[in-house]
Structures are given as C-alpha cells and as structure tokens.
Write an enzyme that holds these catalytic residues in place. Structure first.
Site, PDB file in Angstrom:
ATOM      1  N   HIS A  18       0.835  -1.216   0.000  1.00  0.00           N
ATOM      2  CA  HIS A  18       0.000   0.000   0.000  1.00  0.00           C
ATOM      3  C   HIS A  18       0.866   1.260   0.000  1.00  0.00           C
ATOM      4  O   HIS A  18       0.612   2.204  -0.735  1.00  0.00           O
ATOM      5  CB  HIS A  18      -0.894   0.057   1.262  1.00  0.00           C
ATOM      6  CG  HIS A  18      -1.917  -1.023   1.359  1.00  0.00           C
ATOM      7  ND1 HIS A  18      -2.081  -1.786   2.492  1.00  0.00           N
ATOM      8  CD2 HIS A  18      -2.859  -1.460   0.493  1.00  0.00           C
ATOM      9  CE1 HIS A  18      -3.079  -2.640   2.321  1.00  0.00           C
ATOM     10  NE2 HIS A  18      -3.566  -2.472   1.115  1.00  0.00           N
ATOM     11  N   LYS A  42     -17.667  -7.193   7.350  1.00  0.00           N
ATOM     12  CA  LYS A  42     -16.276  -7.646   7.514  1.00  0.00           C
ATOM     13  C   LYS A  42     -15.872  -7.652   8.973  1.00  0.00           C
ATOM     14  O   LYS A  42     -16.257  -6.776   9.737  1.00  0.00           O
ATOM     15  CB  LYS A  42     -15.323  -6.711   6.739  1.00  0.00           C
ATOM     16  CG  LYS A  42     -15.169  -7.079   5.275  1.00  0.00           C
ATOM     17  CD  LYS A  42     -13.918  -6.412   4.706  1.00  0.00           C
ATOM     18  CE  LYS A  42     -13.773  -6.642   3.215  1.00  0.00           C
ATOM     19  NZ  LYS A  42     -12.645  -5.914   2.637  1.00  0.00           N
TER      20      LYS A  42
HETATM   21  P1  ADP Z   1      -9.732  -4.063  -0.105  1.00  0.00           P
HETATM   22  O1  ADP Z   1     -10.398  -4.488   1.145  1.00  0.00           O
HETATM   23  O2  ADP Z   1     -10.478  -3.035  -0.912  1.00  0.00           O
HETATM   24  O3  ADP Z   1      -9.124  -5.159  -0.963  1.00  0.00           O
HETATM   25  P2  ADP Z   1      -7.034  -3.531   0.688  1.00  0.00           P
HETATM   26  O4  ADP Z   1      -6.653  -2.728   1.874  1.00  0.00           O
HETATM   27  O5  ADP Z   1      -6.736  -4.985   0.728  1.00  0.00           O
HETATM   28  O6  ADP Z   1      -8.517  -3.214   0.451  1.00  0.00           O
HETATM   29  O7  ADP Z   1      -6.370  -2.911  -0.630  1.00  0.00           O
HETATM   30  C1  ADP Z   1      -6.551  -1.589  -1.030  1.00  0.00           C
HETATM   31  C2  ADP Z   1      -5.897  -1.392  -2.394  1.00  0.00           C
HETATM   32  O8  ADP Z   1      -4.507  -1.658  -2.306  1.00  0.00           O
HETATM   33  C3  ADP Z   1      -6.405  -2.338  -3.484  1.00  0.00           C
HETATM   34  O9  ADP Z   1      -6.418  -1.638  -4.710  1.00  0.00           O
HETATM   35  C4  ADP Z   1      -5.381  -3.416  -3.542  1.00  0.00           C
HETATM   36  O10 ADP Z   1      -5.323  -4.042  -4.811  1.00  0.00           O
HETATM   37  C5  ADP Z   1      -4.126  -2.593  -3.273  1.00  0.00           C
HETATM   38  N1  ADP Z   1      -3.066  -3.438  -2.730  1.00  0.00           N
HETATM   39  C6  ADP Z   1      -3.127  -4.278  -1.685  1.00  0.00           C
HETATM   40  N2  ADP Z   1      -1.938  -4.894  -1.473  1.00  0.00           N
HETATM   41  C7  ADP Z   1      -1.103  -4.428  -2.439  1.00  0.00           C
HETATM   42  C8  ADP Z   1       0.264  -4.707  -2.797  1.00  0.00           C
HETATM   43  N3  ADP Z   1       0.991  -5.597  -2.133  1.00  0.00           N
HETATM   44  N4  ADP Z   1       0.789  -4.038  -3.854  1.00  0.00           N
HETATM   45  C9  ADP Z   1       0.037  -3.145  -4.546  1.00  0.00           C
HETATM   46  N5  ADP Z   1      -1.257  -2.859  -4.271  1.00  0.00           N
HETATM   47  C10 ADP Z   1      -1.825  -3.489  -3.240  1.00  0.00           C
END
Ligand code: ADP
Length: 152
Positions: A18, A42
C-alpha cells in the site's frame, strides 16, 4: 482544478505494498485521501482508530496525504471530498478481474470519476493484508511486510 485522489481499502493493516502505491502516486496528484471503508459484513483484526493512527504516523511529513474513514459507496465519498480519481493497486490477474468489475460499476455510477491503477512493484506482489494478519496470528516476523510504524 485540484487533482484529488481517493485510495480506498481496508488497510487491515497497511502494508509495504500500500505504502509503495501511495508514494508512487504522490507526483500524480495534489492530494491523496487514504479512505478506510467501514463494511458491516467484515471482521477486522485492527480497530478503525488503530488503522487510522498508523497511516497518519507513516505519512506525518507528507502534507499531500490524509486519512479518513467512510461508510457507503466510494463514489459518494469521492463526491463529498471533491475527488475525481480513485486510486487502486494491481497485483495479480484475480485483482484485475475484481477491480475491473468495481471500476466499471463505479464508472457507470459517475463517469466523471476515473479509476487509476498502478501495477505493484514485483517485490510487493506477494504482500496482502490477509497474509500479514495470518503471520501476526501465528506470531511470525511480520515486520518484513509492513512499514515500521505498524507494530502490534
Ligand atoms: P480491499 O479491502 O479493498 O481489498 P485492501 O486494503 O486490501 O482493500 O487494498 C486496497 C488497495 O490496495 C487495493 O487496490 C489493492 O489491490 C491494493 N493493494 C493491496 N496490497 C497491495 C500490494 N501488495 N501491492 C500493490 N497494491 C496493493
């Protein structure tokens, strides 16, 4: 017009993946709002306050980055905050399929709000919040997956 992006997610917890997406998006926008969605269905490992605190701490020296929680549709949150862009990260083909559906629905709800995707850096493509939660649950070394501010 200011270029404001919303980066929506659960951030349960925020990971190096992130953080990398946010940092790479910084030159593209005037402001990025990290938006933590509250979904009643969730079960989160970390409370909202804790997730917000970590993100504030990580970006305390970056005036472009702010963090907020929100309920309801991401598109409505964007409108309330005058954001014309939604930022998302893409790791895998399954991310793509999921993001394509959400992106197209969001576009049909409001064609003025564009979703922008950044491909993950290869060293972060294996990182997800759910894997981090698993490592934490089993007392593994989660520190290689999250920024140093995230400590449990
Ligand atoms: P959600 O519950 O919407 O999946 P997340 O917190 O898991 O929320 O992810 C938020 C955003 O960050 C999403 O677009 C996800 O694809 C992106 N994301 C999560 N992990 C990674 C990573 N390791 N590299 C790049 N983007 C990521």
């Amino acid at each position: 017009m200011k270029k404001i992006a919303v980066f929506p997610g659960s951030f349960d917890p925020i990971t190096l993946g992130h953080v990398s997406i946010i940092k790479r998006a910084m030159p593209l926008f005037d402001e990025i709002i990290v938006a933590i969605g509250l979904n009643a269905d969730k079960n989160y490992m970390f409370g909202m306050e804790q997730r917000v605190k970590w993100i504030k701490e990580i970006f305390k020296n970056d005036s472009k980055i702010s963090v907020q929680s929100y309920k309801g549709l991401t598109i409505d949150f964007c409108k309330e905050n005058k954001a014309n862009y939604i930022l998302r990260g893409l790791r895998t083909a399954s991310d793509f399929e999921f993001e394509r559906a959400i992106g197209q629905v969001n576009r049909s709800l409001d064609p003025n709000i564009e979703t922008l995707f950044l491909l993950t850096e290869s060293e972060h493509s294996h990182i997800s919040s759910s894997i981090v939660r698993d490592v934490i649950r089993h007392k593994g070394n989660y520190s290689i997956l999250v920024p140093k501010e995230v400590s449990v």
